[in-house]
Motif scaffolding. Structure first.
Motif: not given
Length: 183
Positions: A133-141, A153-165
């Protein structure tokens, strides 16, 4: 030379593997999977892209684990050509930095090939069904860490995945050093 991995192939199934870790155990994908998702990241000990954000990776991994996301890191680099990435040095880094997740050694590089890993860091965020569901960056570093207040970015994506799949539709690829393939 910096490498950028391809964009997310949604629902691509996580490949099975069994790898030794710096804690002396051997882990399979099923051992690492969390009830709300799983993050598999390809990192290494020497890459300046990884080293510049390692503290953020550790912070975010801990925060994701609190959400029920399983986390593991894999080093697949050729340690013959890059001795800093040897298993012994992986053990030292995991202990020194206090990794809260398994740090796995892919000596044959077969797992990196199965994942089609491109760079370090390369993040693979899976849902509870182990669909990508995610193959992106950690953040803009980039090669140097950006400001502390960058969007996670990574944390927010994984939080969304944990909540919604499901992961975010818009993803910015990670960037880092290429995997150091054996000749």
């Amino acid at each position: 030379m910096a490498v950028t991995p391809p964009v997310c192939d949604f629902d691509w199934p996580a490949p099975e593997f069994s790898l030794p870790a710096t804690d002396g155990k051997t882990y399979r994908l099923a051992d690492l999977a969390g009830p709300n998702g799983t993050l598999i990241m390809f990192i290494c000990n020497h890459c300046p892209y990884v080293l510049s954000v390692l503290d953020r990776i550790l912070r975010d991994a801990s925060d994701m684990q609190a959400l029920g996301v399983g986390v593991a890191a894999i080093c697949s680099n050729d340690a013959q050509s890059y001795p800093a990435d040897s298993f012994e040095n992986m053990v030292k880094m995991a202990e020194t930095k206090g990794f809260t997740f398994p740090y796995l050694h892919d000596e044959s590089q077969s797992v990196a090939r199965a994942f089609d890993a491109a760079c370090t860091p390369d993040f693979f965020g899976f849902n509870a069904e182990l669909g990508l569901q995610y193959r992106g960056r950690l953040d803009a570093s980039r090669r140097e860490a950006g400001p502390e207040d960058l969007r996670r970015d990574l944390y927010e994506a994984m939080k969304q995945i944990a909540q919604t799949g499901s992961g975010p539709q818009d993803q910015i690829p990670s960037m880092g050093c290429s995997i150091k393939w054996k000749p």
